[in-house]
Design a protein around this motif. Structure first.
Motif, PDB file in Angstrom:
ATOM      1  N   GLY A 121      -0.400  -1.689   4.710  1.00 50.56           N
ATOM      2  CA  GLY A 121      -0.263  -0.880   3.510  1.00 50.56           C
ATOM      3  C   GLY A 121      -0.426  -1.624   2.204  1.00 50.56           C
ATOM      4  O   GLY A 121      -1.057  -1.143   1.271  1.00 50.56           O
ATOM      5  N   ALA A 122       0.151  -2.821   2.100  1.00 49.95           N
ATOM      6  CA  ALA A 122       0.185  -3.542   0.830  1.00 49.95           C
ATOM      7  C   ALA A 122      -1.152  -4.218   0.537  1.00 49.95           C
ATOM      8  O   ALA A 122      -1.954  -4.491   1.442  1.00 49.95           O
ATOM      9  CB  ALA A 122       1.288  -4.598   0.861  1.00 49.95           C
ATOM     10  N   ASP A 123      -1.379  -4.511  -0.742  1.00 45.78           N
ATOM     11  CA  ASP A 123      -2.584  -5.241  -1.139  1.00 45.78           C
ATOM     12  C   ASP A 123      -2.551  -6.673  -0.605  1.00 45.78           C
ATOM     13  O   ASP A 123      -1.486  -7.270  -0.430  1.00 45.78           O
ATOM     14  CB  ASP A 123      -2.698  -5.275  -2.659  1.00 45.78           C
TER      15      ASP A 123
ATOM     16  N   SER B  68      -7.105  -9.976  -5.823  1.00 47.41           N
ATOM     17  CA  SER B  68      -6.650  -9.030  -4.824  1.00 47.41           C
ATOM     18  C   SER B  68      -7.695  -7.932  -4.669  1.00 47.41           C
ATOM     19  O   SER B  68      -7.984  -7.204  -5.622  1.00 47.41           O
ATOM     20  CB  SER B  68      -5.317  -8.406  -5.232  1.00 47.41           C
ATOM     21  N   PRO B  69      -8.275  -7.786  -3.470  1.00 47.85           N
ATOM     22  CA  PRO B  69      -9.316  -6.790  -3.238  1.00 47.85           C
ATOM     23  C   PRO B  69      -8.764  -5.446  -2.786  1.00 47.85           C
ATOM     24  O   PRO B  69      -9.486  -4.669  -2.160  1.00 47.85           O
ATOM     25  CB  PRO B  69     -10.134  -7.439  -2.119  1.00 47.85           C
ATOM     26  N   ALA B  70      -7.502  -5.173  -3.080  1.00 44.78           N
ATOM     27  CA  ALA B  70      -6.744  -4.059  -2.511  1.00 44.78           C
ATOM     28  C   ALA B  70      -6.403  -4.417  -1.069  1.00 44.78           C
ATOM     29  O   ALA B  70      -6.064  -5.560  -0.782  1.00 44.78           O
ATOM     30  CB  ALA B  70      -7.476  -2.729  -2.646  1.00 44.78           C
ATOM     31  N   ASN B  71      -6.521  -3.486  -0.156  1.00 41.71           N
ATOM     32  CA  ASN B  71      -6.057  -3.708   1.215  1.00 41.71           C
ATOM     33  C   ASN B  71      -7.257  -3.883   2.150  1.00 41.71           C
ATOM     34  O   ASN B  71      -7.901  -2.906   2.523  1.00 41.71           O
ATOM     35  CB  ASN B  71      -5.199  -2.515   1.634  1.00 41.71           C
TER      36      ASN B  71
ATOM     37  N   GLY C  75       4.061  -6.892   0.845  1.00 42.62           N
ATOM     38  CA  GLY C  75       4.536  -5.776   0.037  1.00 42.62           C
ATOM     39  C   GLY C  75       5.682  -6.130  -0.882  1.00 42.62           C
ATOM     40  O   GLY C  75       6.205  -5.267  -1.581  1.00 42.62           O
ATOM     41  N   ASN C  76       6.074  -7.413  -0.904  1.00 47.19           N
ATOM     42  CA  ASN C  76       7.170  -7.851  -1.770  1.00 47.19           C
ATOM     43  C   ASN C  76       6.779  -9.042  -2.641  1.00 47.19           C
ATOM     44  O   ASN C  76       7.638  -9.700  -3.222  1.00 47.19           O
ATOM     45  CB  ASN C  76       8.392  -8.221  -0.916  1.00 47.19           C
TER      46      ASN C  76
END
Length: 317
Positions: A171-173, A163-166, A191-192
């Motif tokens: 908003g979510a990664d 996961s490279p962030a966003n 995001g879930n």
């Protein structure tokens, strides 16, 4: 200019907050829902344990960890390692550019093929992890629970996943995965724990032995990644914030990186608001490359933060 403002530390002492204000976030999130992109769903099943241990800050540490992040500041997470027995260990940032003593953070991860932290609610610290099983199933595991959320099958085709962030603009990664033919794919996070359909980033990524990232490296508010090629050159891919074309053309950072057998970014280690890079050399020593926030010189000179023994971990994330 200082990017952090202090306040009274919460009980964990280590969970700094980020509040990103991106104009495209709401629109893109709505677009993701509107696509109706399907993700495989199954009943949650018990799985290995993973946790972010509770850590009380010392009084003297409150100024280091009791902070509110300004918009665009990097995530702050522990560095996790999985050893040969499948035990999970975490190392929190000291706030002074190093890592604290390791903490027992779980067990049962001996068959995990890949693991990566993920921030689901855009608050600046990870909420759990995505992991791929030996059978090629992808699960999302929130911290401190055995109930893992099934995401999908067929993930054995990927030989790198993180996961490279966003990088998609919401908003979510998000999640990046490279397949055996060298194609890099982007999955946007809801995001879930669930993900959208995949989007093709491009081919030729088999040139790289390692790909990582966890935030903005250039100071433009968009999350970037770096990649180490087989000749030991490290390259920067600047983020665009557009999930249809998430990265611009690469630029060279420097050579000599084949001394390392692992590079990983978990976010900000020295608590200055800028994401950093951790590298492990072939002797098992650990080094920190502090981010500058400047595309002209992405990292400062390396600082040794671990003398030996880090080769005990088959996964670092």
């Amino acid at each position: 200019m200082t990017r952090w403002r202090t306040h009274v530390a919460k009980s964990s002492g280590l969970n700094t907050r980020r509040a990103l204000a991106r104009a495209t976030a709401a629109a893109l999130t709505a677009a993701l829902v509107a696509t109706g992109a399907s993700t495989a769903v199954a009943a949650d099943a018990p799985g290995p344990i993973a946790s972010r241990p509770h850590v009380d800050a010392k009084t003297s540490d409150k100024s280091k960890f009791g902070a509110s992040a300004l918009p665009g500041d990097a995530q702050i997470n522990p560095l996790f390692g999985v050893d040969g027995n499948g035990d999970l260990w975490s190392y929190y940032p000291t706030g002074e550019g190093g890592l604290d003593s390791r903490l027992d953070s779980g067990y049962g991860w001996d068959s995990a093929r890949a693991m990566t932290q993920v921030d689901q609610d855009d608050d600046g610290y990870s909420d759990g992890l995505w992991h791929v099983t030996s059978g090629g199933q992808l699960y999302y595991a929130p911290w401190n629970t055995e109930e893992h959320i099934f995401v999908g099958n067929g993930w054995k085709i990927y030989n790198q996943l993180f996961s490279p962030a966003n990088v998609g603009g919401a908003g979510a990664d998000d999640l990046l995965a490279r397949d055996s033919s060298g194609v890099l794919w982007l999955y946007l996070g809801y995001g879930n724990g669930k993900l959208t359909q995949r989007y093709k980033v491009g081919g030729g990524w088999n040139a790289y032995t390692h790909i990582t990232g966890k935030g903005d490296l250039t100071g433009d508010g968009k999350d970037d990644i770096v990649a180490k090629d087989k000749s030991g050159v490290l390259w920067l891919y600047k983020g665009t914030g557009n999930y249809k074309a998430p990265f611009s053309s690469r630029s060279r950072i420097g050579g000599g990186w084949n001394t390392y057998n692992s590079i990983v970014s978990v976010g900000d280690i020295d608590i200055d608001g800028i994401t950093d890079l951790i590298a492990r050399d072939k002797t098992g020593a650990l080094y920190l490359y502090k981010g500058t926030g400047n595309a002209g010189g992405v990292y400062k000179s390396r600082v040794k933060i671990g003398n030996s023994g880090w080769n005990t971990y088959r996964l670092l994330f």
